[in-house]
Scaffold this motif. Structure first.
Motif, PDB file in Angstrom:
ATOM      1  N   LEU A  84      -0.236   3.768   6.383  1.00 30.64           N
ATOM      2  CA  LEU A  84      -0.752   2.949   5.288  1.00 30.64           C
ATOM      3  C   LEU A  84      -2.274   2.889   5.269  1.00 30.64           C
ATOM      4  N   VAL A 103      -5.320  -1.775   6.870  1.00 26.39           N
ATOM      5  CA  VAL A 103      -4.581  -2.902   6.315  1.00 26.39           C
ATOM      6  C   VAL A 103      -5.399  -4.174   6.517  1.00 26.39           C
ATOM      7  N   SER A 144      -1.361  -2.421  -2.790  1.00 25.06           N
ATOM      8  CA  SER A 144      -2.230  -1.282  -2.495  1.00 25.06           C
ATOM      9  C   SER A 144      -3.674  -1.628  -2.864  1.00 25.06           C
ATOM     10  N   TYR A 187      -3.150  -2.783   1.650  1.00 29.30           N
ATOM     11  CA  TYR A 187      -3.110  -1.540   2.412  1.00 29.30           C
ATOM     12  C   TYR A 187      -3.795  -0.419   1.634  1.00 29.30           C
ATOM     13  N   PRO A 229       4.338   0.171   9.153  1.00 28.61           N
ATOM     14  CA  PRO A 229       3.370   1.022   9.870  1.00 28.61           C
ATOM     15  C   PRO A 229       4.005   1.958  10.889  1.00 28.61           C
TER      16      PRO A 229
END
Length: 860
Positions: A605, A608, A623, A656, A600
């Motif tokens: 991102l 999260v 992801s 994320y 981060p």
């Protein structure tokens, strides 16, 4: 002789006589077929040459190897068809191999990425073709390289280079340079080598090291190798040897013949690079032939209209409609056969030119002579004749239907009326195509096949609507012309309106060329804009450190560079992103190997869920798109199988939002270490401490990076531009290939105008007789050409822009597409289209102005 044979011979005699008398009428058709066939021949010959070259190259690589012993665990991903294979433990396998009956010699073969630095400090290669390093095999028959100068490496730091790499880097025996493995290694050149009599393995580079150095720099631990190469004793075949070895090897190790290993490499390359490359060239060949079809059809339509009285007289003298039709088709067949035959020779020349061009811009192309097969000659020859016959079929049918009484008419021209049914069907076809393309490109139901079908329907609608659209467009475009150029402009507009079908067919050829150029321009610009936005949205660092070039040819970044940068007083965070592979629930996937807790700080991102700091040795960050697609959430367990065959359960500890730069799967260095191969970072993101200026921080980073092979140190904007560098190169190649289609369209316009000048000879003579000057006559023909080109260019820009939007949307699986319509590039495309129209009208205008007035008036 039968009646049918007599009719056929009569038709052929009439056709040949007509061609001899009016050979200039078919110059444009001849050129269009020749160019289309030549490009198709060039594509097929180059495809055959590539396959033969790579077949020979891989064959040379294993020519002295009868069997290959390797791990049976390999993982392939969508980006790597060759796959990643687990290294072998040499001690476990080599003893068993050497005890096997029929083995004459066996050596470990170590292979990895290794990029040389040339004498100018720049990396050698890496823009596509791989840059490799490995151990120098002592057995000359197992070693695919032959020493041409110097000696083999014996001491640490000594290397042998292939001659091609040495020439490119301006390196000689005795020089000292750096080899990126990716850790920088100082090496001394003690020998040069050839591969199969050539300077190298295509445009790839090879650095041969001692076995100890290769293990140290290319393998994760000592005692490992990529494979064992085995040579059989006389009288033992490769298959016999492989079968014997198979029964003696440890679990997880397999033996294949050298030929099988070469075939696998060729199949993988063929399935990935060769198929894509040749398919792309075949698409451009198809575009060129499609443009040629309109030019050919237009030529025969005009010729048939101009020969109405001649055909009617033949009918009045007793010729049947079949004989008249056969005469026209025979002309087309002769033109097609002669132009296709000449196109075969021109195509071989194109293939030779492309063979020299592609290595110069970084594409891997094996050296050697062209491979010319019978299919590569016969298929284009047949296609050229069929294209010519198919394009002439409708005009030939129209000629066969000519009534004998038409011989009594003063003039005979083609029908200019456009049916309402054609206009209505074109509108319906266009509406349906737009709807299909829009639905296929919609975010909720993105479908490439549906979008492609819609795009084809829209293209067909443009063709069907050509005549009515031509009339409207010429009136709109020619209105201001009449005001600016007076009577000359008004006459040019009237001539273009005289036959909307002819104008539409002429302009359509140019429209297709401009549309495809516009399509790729919009698509490339959109990709670059999306890349800019992706970097801007995801990259939170101040500078990016990366290796130059595109593709997978380079060696990557040293994993030691990140920790070295972290020690700088100007740097707040320096984080490297490495790469690994594993099967995730059975599917080969790329993994990002990094310190997730620091992500981060240098990457945005988004939201999260869970904790990136708690991944540990068995944690996984995923992801959101992958998590939702697989039904995962924090706490879910996922099975990962690595190249060493070990299957482990990982827990999803973080999900994320955005993973364009980070990738879809993230694990820690601790999790990857037991399964790693050759370590390398693909990207380093560096953020500066508060108060450190961009210039100061970038200079400090560049100074340290210089000790690790001098990778690029770039700002965020520079990194986004360099990431899109491959797009610009591909776009340049596309423009070069599409220039052929535009050239054929230009020839079509020129030929149509030339035939129109011939058709209007008496009219032009009367205009001169009533006071029109030669300059005014030339201007009238040129403005007519410009009006046709303006219609085709405008239609091509509109069609290409729509197709570009549809392609961008349909191929964007993440929903991140950014439509970009670059004004400068599209203006250049428009000017090129208009310039093509002016250029096409130059010779017909000059010919028209050169007509003798009295002879022109006397022409029937």
């Amino acid at each position: 002789m039968s009646t049918a044979e007599g009719s056929a011979r009569t038709a052929l005699r009439l056709s040949l006589a007509s061609l001899r008398t009016h050979k200039r009428r078919f110059a444009g058709t001849f050129s269009a077929v020749l160019l289309g066939v030549a490009f198709l021949v060039g594509t097929l010959v180059m495809g055959d040459t590539l396959r033969a070259g790579f077949d020979s190259m891989f064959g040379n690589a294993t020519s002295g190897t009868d069997a290959v012993v390797r791990s049976d665990s390999v993982i392939t991903t969508s980006d790597d068809a060759m796959g990643t294979r687990n290294p072998l433990r040499v001690r476990d396998s080599l003893a068993a191999v050497r005890k096997t009956p029929g083995v004459a010699a066996a050596e470990p073969s170590i292979e990895g990425a290794g990029q040389l630095i040339g004498s100018d400090g720049e990396p050698v290669g890496g823009d596509g073709p791989p840059t490799t390093a490995g151990n120098w095999l002592r057995d000359p028959r197992l070693n695919p390289y032959d020493l041409s100068q110097g000696r083999a490496p014996r001491a640490p730091g000594e290397v042998v280079l292939n001659e091609g790499a040495a020439d490119t880097g301006k390196l000689r025996i005795g020089d000292t340079t750096t080899l990126r493995t990716p850790d920088p290694v100082k090496v001394k050149i003690v020998g040069l080598a050839t591969f199969g009599g050539e300077s190298g393995m295509a445009q790839s580079t090879f650095t041969g090291m001692t076995r100890a150095d290769a293990e140290k720099y290319l393998m994760p631990a000592p005692g490992l190798a990529a494979s064992l190469k085995v040579r059989a004793t006389d009288g033992t075949s490769g298959q016999q040897l492989a079968d014997r070895l198979e029964s003696r090897l440890p679990d997880g190790v397999e033996a294949v013949t050298g030929q099988q290993a070469a075939d696998e490499n060729l199949d993988n390359l063929s399935g990935q690079f060769l198929t894509l490359f040749t398919s792309l060239l075949l698409v451009f060949s198809g575009i060129a032939l499609l443009v040629a079809i309109f030019s050919i059809h237009n030529t025969f339509a005009i010729v048939v209209a101009q020969r109405t009285r001649e055909n009617a007289l033949l009918r009045a003298l007793g010729a049947s409609w079949r004989q008249v039709l056969s005469t026209t088709l025979a002309e087309a067949a002769v033109v097609g056969a002669v132009s296709s035959a000449v196109g075969l020779g021109a195509g071989i020349g194109i293939a030779a030119g492309l063979q020299a061009l592609f290595p110069a811009i970084g594409f891997p192309f094996p050296e050697g002579s062209l491979a010319i097969s019978a299919l590569s000659m016969l298929l284009p020859f047949g296609v050229g004749i069929l294209v010519c016959l198919g394009s002439a079929l409708l005009p030939a049918v129209r000629a066969g239907r000519t009534a004998p009484l038409a011989a009594l008419r003063e003039t005979a021209v083609e029908t200019t009326r456009v049916s309402h049914g054609r206009a209505a069907s074109g509108v319906l076809l266009g509406a349906g195509g737009i709807a299909l393309a829009a639905v296929g490109a919609a975010e909720s139901s993105r479908s490439v096949p549906m979008t492609a079908t819609g795009a084809v329907a829209v293209l067909a609608a443009f063709i069907v609507l050509g005549p009515p659209a031509a009339a409207l467009a010429v009136r709109a475009l020619g209105g201001p012309l009449a005001g600016l150029r007076g009577r000359t402009g008004a006459l040019a507009q009237r001539n273009a309106l005289r036959s909307p079908k002819r104008t539409a067919a002429t302009a359509t050829a140019l429209m297709i060329g401009v549309a495809v150029v516009t399509l790729f321009t919009v698509f490339a610009a959109s990709l670059k804009s999306m890349m800019d936005e992706t970097v801007g949205r995801n990259f939170a660092g101040d500078v990016a450190v990366s290796t130059p070039g595109f593709g997978a040819g380079g060696s990557g970044l040293s994993p030691k560079l990140g920790p070295a940068l972290q020690k700088l007083p100007e740097v707040d965070t320096a984080l490297g992103l490495g790469q690994g592979v594993a099967r995730v629930d059975g599917s080969g996937q790329e993994l990002t190997v990094t310190d997730p807790a620091k992500l981060p700080e240098v990457m945005n991102l988004g939201q999260v869920d869970g904790s990136l700091a708690r991944l540990g040795k068995d944690g996984l960050a995923v992801s959101r798109s992958k998590a939702e697609g697989n039904g995962w959430k924090p706490g879910s367990t996922v099975a990962l199988t690595f190249t060493d065959g070990r299957k482990e359960r990982f827990t999803v500890r973080a999900v994320y939002e955005t993973g364009e730069l980070t990738g879809d799967y993230v694990i820690t260095h601790r999790a990857w270490a037991p399964h790693r191969t050759q370590d390398a970072d693909s990207l380093l993101s560096v953020s500066f401490k508060d108060g450190v200026s961009q210039e100061e921080g970038q200079a400090a980073v560049a100074e340290v990076a210089e000790r690790y092979g001098e990778p690029d140190v770039q700002t965020r904007d520079e990194y986004a531009q360099s990431a899109a560098g491959g797009i610009d190169m591909m776009l340049t190649l596309v423009y070069a290939l599409l220039a052929l289609a535009v050239l054929i369209a230009l020839l079509g316009i020129a030929n149509t105008l030339t035939l129109a000048v011939h058709e209007r000879t008496r009219e032009l003579g009367l205009l001169r007789a009533v006071g029109q000057t030669r300059a005014q006559l030339r201007a009238m023909v040129r403005w007519e050409s410009l009006l046709v080109a303006a219609f085709g260019t405008a239609g091509g820009l509109g069609l290409g822009g729509f197709l570009g939007w549809a392609l961008v949307r349909a191929t964007d699986s993440r929903g991140l597409s950014v439509l970009s319509l670059p004004p400068l590039q599209l203006t250049v495309v428009a000017l090129v289209g208009l310039g093509a129209g002016l250029a096409a009208g130059w010779r017909p205008a000059r010919r028209a102005a050169g007509l003798d007035v009295l002879r022109a008036i006397a022409t029937e």
